[in-house]
Design a protein around this motif. Structure first.
Motif, PDB file in Angstrom:
ATOM      1  N   GLN A  15      37.404  -8.031 -24.172  1.00  0.00           N
ATOM      2  CA  GLN A  15      36.427  -8.098 -25.259  1.00  0.00           C
ATOM      3  C   GLN A  15      34.998  -7.951 -24.735  1.00  0.00           C
ATOM      4  OE1 GLN A  15      37.037  -7.966 -28.418  1.00  0.00           O
ATOM      5  NE2 GLN A  15      39.233  -8.143 -28.161  1.00  0.00           N
ATOM      6  N   ALA A  16      34.750  -8.355 -23.497  1.00  0.00           N
ATOM      7  CA  ALA A  16      33.386  -8.359 -22.956  1.00  0.00           C
ATOM      8  C   ALA A  16      33.033  -7.101 -22.167  1.00  0.00           C
ATOM      9  CB  ALA A  16      33.210  -9.578 -22.058  1.00  0.00           C
ATOM     10  N   LEU A  17      33.993  -6.206 -21.926  1.00  0.00           N
ATOM     11  CA  LEU A  17      33.770  -5.131 -20.963  1.00  0.00           C
ATOM     12  C   LEU A  17      32.983  -3.918 -21.453  1.00  0.00           C
ATOM     13  CD1 LEU A  17      37.034  -4.945 -18.839  1.00  0.00           C
ATOM     14  CD2 LEU A  17      34.772  -5.724 -18.172  1.00  0.00           C
ATOM     15  N   SER A  18      33.034  -3.567 -22.709  1.00  0.00           N
ATOM     16  CA  SER A  18      32.368  -2.333 -23.131  1.00  0.00           C
ATOM     17  C   SER A  18      30.859  -2.452 -22.908  1.00  0.00           C
ATOM     18  CB  SER A  18      32.667  -2.035 -24.605  1.00  0.00           C
ATOM     19  OG  SER A  18      31.853  -2.823 -25.446  1.00  0.00           O
ATOM     20  N   PRO A  19      30.200  -1.331 -22.633  1.00  0.00           N
ATOM     21  CA  PRO A  19      28.746  -1.386 -22.387  1.00  0.00           C
ATOM     22  C   PRO A  19      27.967  -2.029 -23.540  1.00  0.00           C
ATOM     23  CG  PRO A  19      29.613   0.740 -21.716  1.00  0.00           C
ATOM     24  CD  PRO A  19      30.740   0.008 -22.401  1.00  0.00           C
ATOM     25  N   LEU A  20      28.332  -1.714 -24.788  1.00  0.00           N
ATOM     26  CA  LEU A  20      27.621  -2.281 -25.920  1.00  0.00           C
ATOM     27  C   LEU A  20      27.823  -3.795 -25.978  1.00  0.00           C
ATOM     28  CD1 LEU A  20      25.918  -2.187 -28.463  1.00  0.00           C
ATOM     29  CD2 LEU A  20      27.988  -1.553 -29.746  1.00  0.00           C
ATOM     30  N   ALA A  34      22.613 -10.117 -36.889  1.00  0.00           N
ATOM     31  CA  ALA A  34      23.077  -8.726 -36.811  1.00  0.00           C
ATOM     32  C   ALA A  34      21.972  -7.761 -37.227  1.00  0.00           C
ATOM     33  CB  ALA A  34      24.323  -8.537 -37.670  1.00  0.00           C
ATOM     34  N   SER A  35      21.205  -8.105 -38.262  1.00  0.00           N
ATOM     35  CA  SER A  35      20.139  -7.201 -38.705  1.00  0.00           C
ATOM     36  C   SER A  35      19.027  -7.101 -37.660  1.00  0.00           C
ATOM     37  CB  SER A  35      19.591  -7.616 -40.072  1.00  0.00           C
ATOM     38  OG  SER A  35      19.117  -8.935 -40.031  1.00  0.00           O
ATOM     39  N   GLU A  36      18.703  -8.213 -36.996  1.00  0.00           N
ATOM     40  CA  GLU A  36      17.700  -8.162 -35.918  1.00  0.00           C
ATOM     41  C   GLU A  36      18.203  -7.295 -34.765  1.00  0.00           C
ATOM     42  OE1 GLU A  36      15.599 -12.574 -36.321  1.00  0.00           O
ATOM     43  OE2 GLU A  36      17.516 -12.399 -35.257  1.00  0.00           O
ATOM     44  N   LEU A  37      19.470  -7.472 -34.409  1.00  0.00           N
ATOM     45  CA  LEU A  37      20.051  -6.675 -33.325  1.00  0.00           C
ATOM     46  C   LEU A  37      20.104  -5.194 -33.688  1.00  0.00           C
ATOM     47  CD1 LEU A  37      22.950  -9.102 -32.376  1.00  0.00           C
ATOM     48  CD2 LEU A  37      20.944  -8.590 -30.972  1.00  0.00           C
ATOM     49  N   ALA A  38      20.475  -4.893 -34.934  1.00  0.00           N
ATOM     50  CA  ALA A  38      20.560  -3.496 -35.379  1.00  0.00           C
ATOM     51  C   ALA A  38      19.198  -2.819 -35.255  1.00  0.00           C
ATOM     52  CB  ALA A  38      21.069  -3.432 -36.815  1.00  0.00           C
ATOM     53  N   THR A  39      18.143  -3.521 -35.641  1.00  0.00           N
ATOM     54  CA  THR A  39      16.795  -2.968 -35.532  1.00  0.00           C
ATOM     55  C   THR A  39      16.414  -2.756 -34.070  1.00  0.00           C
ATOM     56  OG1 THR A  39      16.145  -4.057 -37.583  1.00  0.00           O
ATOM     57  CG2 THR A  39      14.367  -3.358 -36.129  1.00  0.00           C
ATOM     58  N   LEU A  41      18.349  -2.487 -31.359  1.00  0.00           N
ATOM     59  CA  LEU A  41      19.201  -1.533 -30.643  1.00  0.00           C
ATOM     60  C   LEU A  41      19.308  -0.175 -31.341  1.00  0.00           C
ATOM     61  CD1 LEU A  41      22.060  -4.030 -29.682  1.00  0.00           C
ATOM     62  CD2 LEU A  41      20.119  -3.305 -28.277  1.00  0.00           C
ATOM     63  N   GLN A  42      18.700  -0.073 -32.527  1.00  0.00           N
ATOM     64  CA  GLN A  42      18.733   1.156 -33.324  1.00  0.00           C
ATOM     65  C   GLN A  42      20.164   1.642 -33.552  1.00  0.00           C
ATOM     66  OE1 GLN A  42      16.031   3.878 -31.371  1.00  0.00           O
ATOM     67  NE2 GLN A  42      14.254   2.642 -31.896  1.00  0.00           N
ATOM     68  N   LEU A  43      20.986   0.698 -34.033  1.00  0.00           N
ATOM     69  CA  LEU A  43      22.389   0.984 -34.333  1.00  0.00           C
ATOM     70  C   LEU A  43      22.686   0.516 -35.751  1.00  0.00           C
ATOM     71  CD1 LEU A  43      24.050  -0.276 -31.030  1.00  0.00           C
ATOM     72  CD2 LEU A  43      23.886   2.093 -31.781  1.00  0.00           C
ATOM     73  N   PRO A  44      23.690   1.131 -36.401  1.00  0.00           N
ATOM     74  CA  PRO A  44      24.068   0.676 -37.742  1.00  0.00           C
ATOM     75  C   PRO A  44      24.567  -0.772 -37.707  1.00  0.00           C
ATOM     76  CG  PRO A  44      25.097   2.784 -37.233  1.00  0.00           C
ATOM     77  CD  PRO A  44      24.457   2.302 -35.980  1.00  0.00           C
ATOM     78  N   ARG A  45      24.133  -1.550 -38.697  1.00  0.00           N
ATOM     79  CA  ARG A  45      24.505  -2.951 -38.764  1.00  0.00           C
ATOM     80  C   ARG A  45      26.015  -3.134 -38.865  1.00  0.00           C
ATOM     81  NH1 ARG A  45      25.571  -6.453 -41.712  1.00  0.00           N
ATOM     82  NH2 ARG A  45      24.760  -7.722 -43.296  1.00  0.00           N
ATOM     83  N   GLN A  46      26.723  -2.241 -39.580  1.00  0.00           N
ATOM     84  CA  GLN A  46      28.177  -2.344 -39.722  1.00  0.00           C
ATOM     85  C   GLN A  46      28.869  -2.192 -38.357  1.00  0.00           C
ATOM     86  OE1 GLN A  46      26.205  -0.395 -41.536  1.00  0.00           O
ATOM     87  NE2 GLN A  46      26.294  -1.409 -43.530  1.00  0.00           N
ATOM     88  N   ARG A  47      28.374  -1.254 -37.545  1.00  0.00           N
ATOM     89  CA  ARG A  47      28.975  -1.051 -36.221  1.00  0.00           C
ATOM     90  C   ARG A  47      28.782  -2.309 -35.372  1.00  0.00           C
ATOM     91  NH1 ARG A  47      27.009   3.002 -31.471  1.00  0.00           N
ATOM     92  NH2 ARG A  47      28.561   2.362 -29.961  1.00  0.00           N
TER      93      ARG A  47
END
Length: 189
Positions: A15-20, A34-39, A41-47
């Protein structure tokens, strides 16, 4: 003080290994939604939501706060530790196969595996009890002219350690494991 969590189950390591997810664990040393992280990291909040759920289910992050925001509840999450240590046994490093050969690299890996596992578990236990785990480290570098010097050095060091142990060993004291190890220093460019 840095908190560490020993990952000794293959599923938690996966669970911890992927780069993201590694990036999320590093960022979540301080709480965020999640919304703070999405902003950031510039990634979709759903992802991000999917990855955050997986990390939370694995016990690598936890809910620290819920905030009311514009008609919904924003969940604020934080990593459960500042650092994660992977038990080498999970990676297929097995102990005891080379116990008789003190000059085998595999024997050194066995000892290091045991040390990582034992110290990480005892440190986590001490932290839960609000205590400090008393350890010590002796680290130095030596240069050998010939391969035979390694064997003679090992014998001399073992004798010196035996003398010091005999001076301080107490049958009623708490036992400590002492590991003396040597390996070639990595080459620097």
């Amino acid at each position: 003080m840095t908190t560490r969590d020993l990952l000794d189950e293959p599923d938690r390591v996966r669970q911890a290994l992927s780069p993201l997810r590694r990036q999320l664990l590093a960022r979540l040393r301080t709480p965020a939604s999640a919304s703070e992280l999405a902003t950031e990291l510039q990634l979709p909040r759903q992802r991000l939501g999917y990855h955050l759920r997986q990390l939370e289910e694995s016990g690598l992050i936890e809910l620290v706060e819920e905030r009311r925001r514009r008609g919904f509840v924003e969940r604020v999450l934080q990593a459960t530790a500042d650092a994660f240590v992977v038990d080498p046994g999970v990676l297929g490093i097995h102990e005891g196969q080379h116990a008789g050969d003190v000059h085998a690299a595999e024997h050194l890996l066995d000892a290091a595996t045991r040390t990582v596992r034992d110290v990480a578990r005892m440190q986590a236990g001490a932290e839960r009890e609000g205590k400090r785990l008393l350890t010590f480290t002796v680290e130095t570098e030596v240069r050998f002219d010939a391969p035979g010097d390694v064997h003679r050095f090992t014998e001399a060091l073992a004798g010196a350690v035996a003398d010091v142990v005999a001076k301080f060993d107490s049958p009623s004291g708490r036992p400590y494991r002492l590991i003396g190890a040597g390996h070639p220093a990595p080459r620097t460019e």
